[in-house]
Design a protein around this motif. Structure first.
Motif, mmCIF file in Angstrom:
data_model
loop_
_atom_site.group_PDB
_atom_site.id
_atom_site.type_symbol
_atom_site.label_atom_id
_atom_site.label_comp_id
_atom_site.label_asym_id
_atom_site.label_seq_id
_atom_site.Cartn_x
_atom_site.Cartn_y
_atom_site.Cartn_z
ATOM 1 N N GLY A 104 19.309 -5.986 4.504
ATOM 2 C CA GLY A 104 20.314 -6.288 3.130
ATOM 3 C C GLY A 104 19.639 -6.614 2.053
ATOM 4 O O GLY A 104 20.014 -6.923 1.000
ATOM 5 N N LEU A 105 18.185 -6.776 2.267
ATOM 6 C CA LEU A 105 17.486 -7.559 1.237
ATOM 7 C C LEU A 105 16.857 -6.611 0.135
ATOM 8 O O LEU A 105 16.548 -5.210 0.671
ATOM 9 C CB LEU A 105 16.225 -8.330 1.644
ATOM 10 C CG LEU A 105 16.454 -9.348 2.531
ATOM 11 C CD1 LEU A 105 15.380 -10.114 3.075
ATOM 12 C CD2 LEU A 105 17.563 -10.610 1.831
ATOM 13 N N GLN A 106 16.668 -6.656 -1.227
ATOM 14 C CA GLN A 106 16.316 -5.937 -2.269
ATOM 15 C C GLN A 106 14.770 -5.935 -2.073
ATOM 16 O O GLN A 106 14.341 -6.980 -2.816
ATOM 17 C CB GLN A 106 17.032 -5.770 -3.404
ATOM 18 C CG GLN A 106 18.445 -5.534 -3.289
ATOM 19 C CD GLN A 106 18.705 -4.158 -3.103
ATOM 20 O OE1 GLN A 106 17.992 -3.362 -3.534
ATOM 21 N NE2 GLN A 106 19.576 -3.917 -2.114
ATOM 22 N N PRO A 107 14.033 -5.125 -2.110
ATOM 23 C CA PRO A 107 12.436 -5.014 -2.195
ATOM 24 C C PRO A 107 12.303 -5.271 -3.839
ATOM 25 O O PRO A 107 12.877 -4.962 -4.710
ATOM 26 C CB PRO A 107 11.694 -3.908 -1.747
ATOM 27 C CG PRO A 107 12.838 -3.192 -0.980
ATOM 28 C CD PRO A 107 14.190 -3.535 -1.647
ATOM 29 N N VAL A 108 10.903 -5.895 -4.032
ATOM 30 C CA VAL A 108 10.425 -5.864 -5.632
ATOM 31 C C VAL A 108 9.313 -5.076 -5.783
ATOM 32 O O VAL A 108 8.680 -4.513 -4.513
ATOM 33 C CB VAL A 108 10.217 -7.352 -5.720
ATOM 34 C CG1 VAL A 108 11.142 -8.189 -5.887
ATOM 35 C CG2 VAL A 108 8.885 -7.889 -4.838
ATOM 36 N N PRO A 109 8.886 -4.507 -6.720
ATOM 37 C CA PRO A 109 7.814 -3.784 -6.986
ATOM 38 C C PRO A 109 6.440 -4.282 -6.643
ATOM 39 O O PRO A 109 6.378 -5.516 -6.472
ATOM 40 C CB PRO A 109 7.632 -3.571 -8.513
ATOM 41 C CG PRO A 109 9.015 -3.880 -9.079
ATOM 42 C CD PRO A 109 9.594 -4.896 -7.980
ATOM 43 N N THR A 110 5.517 -3.734 -5.595
ATOM 44 C CA THR A 110 4.541 -4.142 -4.839
ATOM 45 C C THR A 110 3.452 -3.560 -5.416
ATOM 46 O O THR A 110 3.206 -2.308 -5.518
ATOM 47 C CB THR A 110 4.670 -3.763 -3.560
ATOM 48 O OG1 THR A 110 5.948 -4.270 -3.054
ATOM 49 C CG2 THR A 110 3.764 -4.273 -2.668
ATOM 50 N N GLY A 111 2.446 -4.148 -5.593
ATOM 51 C CA GLY A 111 0.761 -3.844 -6.034
ATOM 52 C C GLY A 111 0.064 -3.838 -4.870
ATOM 53 O O GLY A 111 -0.024 -4.496 -4.220
ATOM 54 N N ILE A 112 -0.645 -2.379 -4.792
ATOM 55 C CA ILE A 112 -1.392 -2.243 -3.766
ATOM 56 C C ILE A 112 -2.680 -1.946 -4.345
ATOM 57 O O ILE A 112 -2.950 -1.122 -5.181
ATOM 58 C CB ILE A 112 -1.026 -0.933 -3.016
ATOM 59 C CG1 ILE A 112 0.449 -1.183 -2.576
ATOM 60 C CG2 ILE A 112 -1.842 -0.363 -2.006
ATOM 61 C CD1 ILE A 112 0.993 0.060 -2.039
ATOM 62 N N LYS A 113 -3.813 -2.637 -3.709
ATOM 63 C CA LYS A 113 -5.040 -2.389 -4.044
ATOM 64 C C LYS A 113 -5.825 -1.165 -3.609
ATOM 65 O O LYS A 113 -5.556 -0.954 -2.391
ATOM 66 C CB LYS A 113 -5.908 -3.539 -3.624
ATOM 67 C CG LYS A 113 -5.817 -5.079 -4.559
ATOM 68 C CD LYS A 113 -6.801 -6.046 -3.997
ATOM 69 C CE LYS A 113 -6.293 -7.293 -4.735
ATOM 70 N NZ LYS A 113 -6.862 -7.345 -6.208
ATOM 71 N N VAL A 114 -6.301 -0.467 -4.347
ATOM 72 C CA VAL A 114 -6.784 1.066 -4.023
ATOM 73 C C VAL A 114 -8.257 1.109 -4.338
ATOM 74 O O VAL A 114 -8.428 1.040 -5.603
ATOM 75 C CB VAL A 114 -5.681 2.133 -4.423
ATOM 76 C CG1 VAL A 114 -6.345 3.410 -3.966
ATOM 77 C CG2 VAL A 114 -4.470 2.043 -4.014
ATOM 78 N N SER A 115 -9.042 1.217 -3.431
ATOM 79 C CA SER A 115 -10.536 1.679 -3.755
ATOM 80 C C SER A 115 -10.702 3.001 -3.893
ATOM 81 O O SER A 115 -10.373 3.785 -2.994
ATOM 82 C CB SER A 115 -11.496 0.826 -2.708
ATOM 83 O OG SER A 115 -12.598 1.458 -2.801
ATOM 84 N N LEU A 116 -11.294 3.345 -5.199
ATOM 85 C CA LEU A 116 -11.686 4.951 -5.277
ATOM 86 C C LEU A 116 -12.973 5.022 -4.972
ATOM 87 O O LEU A 116 -13.532 6.077 -5.301
ATOM 88 C CB LEU A 116 -11.525 5.065 -6.883
ATOM 89 C CG LEU A 116 -9.995 4.925 -7.340
ATOM 90 C CD1 LEU A 116 -10.072 5.362 -8.800
ATOM 91 C CD2 LEU A 116 -9.097 6.015 -6.343
ATOM 92 N N ALA A 117 -13.532 4.140 -4.220
ATOM 93 C CA ALA A 117 -15.174 4.287 -3.899
ATOM 94 C C ALA A 117 -15.189 5.504 -2.980
ATOM 95 O O ALA A 117 -16.059 6.363 -3.147
ATOM 96 C CB ALA A 117 -15.800 3.103 -3.185
ATOM 97 N N ASN A 118 -14.071 5.831 -2.220
ATOM 98 C CA ASN A 118 -14.066 6.967 -1.142
ATOM 99 C C ASN A 118 -12.878 7.813 -1.337
ATOM 100 O O ASN A 118 -12.746 8.903 -0.931
ATOM 101 C CB ASN A 118 -14.654 6.610 0.112
ATOM 102 C CG ASN A 118 -15.955 6.016 0.258
ATOM 103 O OD1 ASN A 118 -17.124 6.630 0.036
ATOM 104 N ND2 ASN A 118 -16.034 4.561 0.444
ATOM 105 N N MET A 119 -11.955 7.078 -1.690
ATOM 106 C CA MET A 119 -10.569 7.699 -1.682
ATOM 107 C C MET A 119 -10.480 8.723 -3.037
ATOM 108 O O MET A 119 -10.451 8.181 -4.208
ATOM 109 C CB MET A 119 -9.594 6.575 -1.871
ATOM 110 C CG MET A 119 -8.133 7.244 -2.109
ATOM 111 S SD MET A 119 -7.256 8.028 -0.619
ATOM 112 C CE MET A 119 -6.985 6.502 0.467
ATOM 113 N N HIS A 120 -10.088 9.964 -2.884
ATOM 114 C CA HIS A 120 -9.948 10.695 -4.063
ATOM 115 C C HIS A 120 -8.506 10.701 -4.630
ATOM 116 O O HIS A 120 -7.648 10.545 -3.525
ATOM 117 C CB HIS A 120 -10.286 12.345 -3.503
ATOM 118 C CG HIS A 120 -11.768 12.618 -3.308
ATOM 119 N ND1 HIS A 120 -12.114 13.967 -3.229
ATOM 120 C CD2 HIS A 120 -12.871 11.696 -3.493
ATOM 121 C CE1 HIS A 120 -13.651 13.813 -3.214
ATOM 122 N NE2 HIS A 120 -13.956 12.559 -3.385
#
Length: 638
Positions: free
Chosen positions: A457-473
Motif C-alpha cells: 500500500g505504499l507509493q513509490p517515488v521516482p528512482t534514479g538508476i545509474k547506467v553505464s554506457l561503456a558497453n550498454m547500447h
C-alpha cells in the motif's frame, strides 16, 4: 594562425624537408605543412635507401658451403671483384651449422649434392633453428630434377641457380637477396607510418641500455608519450588525418630528442632515442641522468613539442595535446618489461588526471592495477554468489526538505569485507563488460521492490538508476525500460543517470537517437558525474532533464574557493537551461549549509540519509498517501 614548428631546420630521423608537393593534408600552408615528399620521406622504403648504401651491403658476411674447394675459390674471387669483402666457407658440410651459429651470415650459398650431409638436410636443420631460419639461402646445384628444386624452395631457400652459374647473374642475385633481406630487417624494426624504430626495437634497446646502466651503476628513464583523445580525431576527421597528425608529432619529437645527443641525458654508449611504441604512443629511452630533476626540463619540452594544431578550410583551429608517463631505473626496476609496464601505468594515470601533463611511476599504481585486476575477475561472479544488493538513498529538495526521489545504489560486499558501491562499482563494471549484466540485474531488482512496496500500500517515488554506457547500447537500454514498464513501473518513476557518455560519440546517429526517444516517452534523462567525466559539451549534445554534479566537488568544497565558484557556476547554468541540478556526496552539515545558502535545487548524501535496503527505505521514507516526508535539515529547528 598555426604555430611555427620549432623543429624546422633540424634533421629528424628521415629527411622530412625535401621538395613541395600538391598532396592535400589538413595542415594550412606554411613550414608546418607536411608535403607528399615529406610523408614519403617517412616511409620504410625511402628510409631504407637513405641508410642502406651499396657500401653497407658490401659489408655483409657471405658464406659458401660446397664440397668442391675449387668452386668456393672461384666464386669468392669473383665476389671480391664485385666489391664484397667478408667471406666464410667450408667444404665440410657437417660443420656448416656450427659455423653459422658462431657468425650468422648475411647470405648463404649452398650446394645440394654433398657427401655426409646434403644441402637439403642443412636447409631442414636451419628451418628448425630460431637463430638461422631467416638466413637467406641461394642454392647452387648441378641437379636438374624439378622435384629437388621444389623441395629446396619448400625448405626455405630464397633463390635457385643451376651450375654452371653465370658470375654476373650470381652477383645480381646476391645483391637483390641482401637488399631484400635488409629491407625485411628494416621493416621488422621500424614503424611503417612514421619510420621510427618500433616496439620490438624499443624493447631490445631498453634491455641493452639497462645492461649498460647496471654495469656503470647509473640511472636513466623510460618515457611513454600518449596523444590525448586521438580516437576522437580519427572519428571526427578520419584516420588519414589521425595518421598525418601522428607523423607530425613524430617529426617534432624526433627533432626534440635529437637535440639531446651528446648532452647531459646521454651515456657514453647511447644517446636518447625515440620510438613508435603503439597506436597513439611514442617512447623515449633516456640512457643517463643525474637525477629526476635533470630530466624535468626535457619532459616539459617533449610535452610542448607534442602539442600541435591544425585546421581544415573553413573550420576552427584544433589543438591536440599529449601526456607522458615516466619510469626511472634503477628505482622502478631494472627489467625492461617491468619498466615498460610501469611507464605505461604512469601514462595511464597522467591521462586519467587530465591532459597535457606527466606522471612519474609510483608503486601504488601497481597496487591499484593488481587490485583492479583481482576485483575484475571476482566481479564476474558477484551476481551468482549473491554478493551484491540494491540500496536506496533519499534525494531531497533543499528549499522544503521533502524527499522527492530515491537514488538506487548497487553495493558489492566483497568477500574480503570491502564495500564497493556507486560510481566506483560502475567504473569497474564498465572496464570488465559487467555493466550490462549489473544494469539488467538492477532493473530486475527494482521491479521486485516496487511490486513489494505497492502490495504493502505504499507509493513509490521516482528512482534514479545509474547506467553505464561503456558497453550498454541505447537500444538495449530501451528494451530494459520497456520490460520495466510492462512489469508495472510507470515511466515517470524512472530517471536514467547516464555515465560514460563519451561512448555515444562512437555510435551511429540512429543508435544514439534511442535516448531522446526514451525522453519523449516520459523517462527522465540525467547526465551523471557532471564536471568530471561529463562536460558542458555532452550537455549541449544530449538533451536531459537534470545534471548530477560529481561527488568530488563536495569533497573539496570546504578547502577550495575555486570549487565553490565552479559549483555556483554549474548551478547557474542549470537554472538558465531550466534543468534540475542535483549535488551528490553531501556528507556534512557545512556542505549542506553552503548549498542552501546559494539556493541549490536538490541534494543527496549521508547527511540527508544513509543508503538503506528496500524494506528499510520503504519503512522510513515511503507513505500510503504518496505525500512526501520531510528530512529534518540542520538549522531549520525541525
Amino acid at each position: 594562425m598555426i604555430e611555427k614548428d620549432s623543429s624546422s631546420g633540424a634533421p629528424s630521423g628521415g629527411g622530412f624537408r625535401d621538395t613541395l608537393s600538391t598532396q592535400p593534408t589538413v595542415f594550412v600552408p606554411g613550414e608546418d605543412k607536411l608535403t607528399e615528399q615529406e610523408l614519403r620521406a617517412l616511409s620504410p622504403q625511402d628510409m631504407l635507401w637513405r641508410h642502406r648504401s651499396t657500401q653497407s651491403l658490401s659489408q655483409a658476411l657471405i658464406m659458401m658451403v660446397d664440397d668442391e674447394i675449387l668452386n668456393i675459390e672461384m666464386t669468392q674471387a669473383f665476389l671480391m671483384d664485385a666489391g664484397y669483402r667478408h667471406f666464410v666457407n667450408t667444404d665440410q658440410p657437417e660443420n656448416a651449422l656450427d659455423m653459422m651459429r658462431k657468425a650468422v651470415p648475411g647470405v648463404l650459398l649452398l650446394d645440394l649434392s654433398m657427401p655426409k650431409v646434403s644441402g637439403l638436410e642443412i636447409l631442414a636443420a636451419m628451418r628448425d633453428d630460431s637463430a638461422l631460419r631467416h638466413v637467406p639461402v641461394i642454392v647452387l646445384t648441378s641437379s636438374t630434377d624439378p622435384q629437388v628444386k621444389l623441395k629446396a624452395l619448400a625448405l626455405g631457400a630464397m633463390d635457385f641457380l643451376s651450375k654452371p652459374v653465370d658470375p654476373s647473374e650470381l652477383g645480381l642475385r646476391i645483391r637483390n637477396t641482401l637488399t631484400a633481406n635488409a629491407y625485411r630487417e628494416y621493416l621488422g624494426q621500424h614503424d611503417a607510418l612514421t619510420g621510427l624504430p618500433n616496439k620490438q626495437r624499443y624493447r631490445k634497446m631498453a634491455a641493452e641500455v639497462l645492461s649498460q646502466a647496471k654495469a656503470a651503476g647509473s640511472a636513466g628513464a623510460l618515457l611513454h608519450i600518449g596523444v590525448d583523445a586521438l580516437g576522437r580525431i580519427n572519428d571526427a576527421l578520419g584516420r588519414v588525418v589521425g595518421d598525418q597528425l601522428l607523423q607530425r608529432i613524430a617529426k617534432r619529437l624526433a627533432s626534440c630528442v635529437q637535440t639531446e645527443a651528446g648532452g647531459e641525458l646521454a651515456s657514453e654508449q647511447q644517446n636518447p632515442t625515440l620510438y613508435r611504441f603503439d597506436g597513439d604512443e611514442f617512447a623515449v629511452i633516456v640512457p643517463y641522468m643525474e637525477g629526476v630533476h635533470s630530466a624535468a626540463a626535457f619532459i616539459s619540452k617533449l610535452l610542448e613539442e607534442a602539442t600541435v594544431s591544425f585546421q581544415r578550410q573553413g573550420s576552427p583551429e584544433v589543438f591536440v595535446t599529449s601526456s607522458i608517463g615516466v619510469s626511472v631505473f634503477p628505482n622502478d626496476g631494472m627489467d625492461a618489461d617491468v619498466l615498460i609496464r610501469n611507464a605505461g601505468l604512469a601514462l595511464r594515470h597522467a591521462k586519467q588526471a587530465g591532459t597535457n601533463r606527466y606522471e612519474f611511476f609510483s608503486p601504488r599504481f601497481n597496487e591499484q592495477a593488481m587490485s583492479r585486476l583481482d576485483l575484475s575477475a571476482e566481479l564476474r561472479h558477484c551476481i551468482s554468489r549473491d554478493e551484491i544488493e540494491l540500496m536506496y538513498q533519499p534525494r531531497v529538495e533543499l528549499a522544503s526538505g521533502r524527499v522527492v526521489a530515491a537514488q538506487a545504489i548497487v553495493r558489492w560486499k566483497h568477500s574480503s569485507g570491502r564495500i564497493i558501491e556507486g560510481d566506483e562499482l560502475m567504473d569497474l563494471a564498465g572496464q570488465t563488460d559487467m555493466d550490462v549484466a549489473i544494469t539488467e540485474w538492477l532493473f530486475d531488482q527494482l521491479h521486485k521492490h516496487v511490486k513489494h512496496w505497492k502490495s504493502a500500500g505504499l507509493q513509490p517515488v521516482p528512482t534514479g538508476i545509474k547506467v553505464s554506457l561503456a558497453n550498454m547500447h541505447p537500444r538495449d537500454l530501451g528494451y530494459l525500460v520497456s520490460a520495466a514498464v510492462n512489469s508495472g513501473i510507470e515511466l515517470n518513476m524512472l530517471s536514467l543517470e547516464l555515465q560514460h557518455v563519451t561512448a555515444l560519440e562512437n555510435l551511429p546517429p540512429r543508435e544514439a537517437a534511442h535516448l531522446p526517444g526514451l525522453r519523449k516517452k516520459g523517462v527522465r534523462i540525467a547526465l551523471d558525474r557532471f564536471g568530471a567525466t561529463a562536460s558542458v559539451g555532452h550537455l549541449r549534445k544530449l538533451m536531459c532533464d537534470e545534471i548530477k554534479i560529481d561527488a568530488s566537488f563536495m569533497a573539496d568544497l570546504e578547502k577550495d574557493a575555486a570549487v565553490q565558484a565552479m559549483l555556483l557556476g554549474m548551478g547557474d547554468l542549470a537554472r538558465r537551461l531550466r534543468v534540475n541540478c542535483v549535488a551528490c556526496g553531501v556528507d556534512t552539515a557545512q556542505q549542506l549549509a553552503f548549498l542552501r545558502r546559494n539556493n541549490w535545487d536538490q541534494a543527496q548524501g549521508r547527511v540527508l540519509g544513509e543508503p538503506l535496503s528496500d524494506l528499510n527505505f520503504a519503512a522510513k521514507w515511503l507513505t500510503r498517501s504518496g505525500k512526501p516526508l520531510r528530512v529534518p535539515l540542520p538549522g531549520d529547528g525541525t
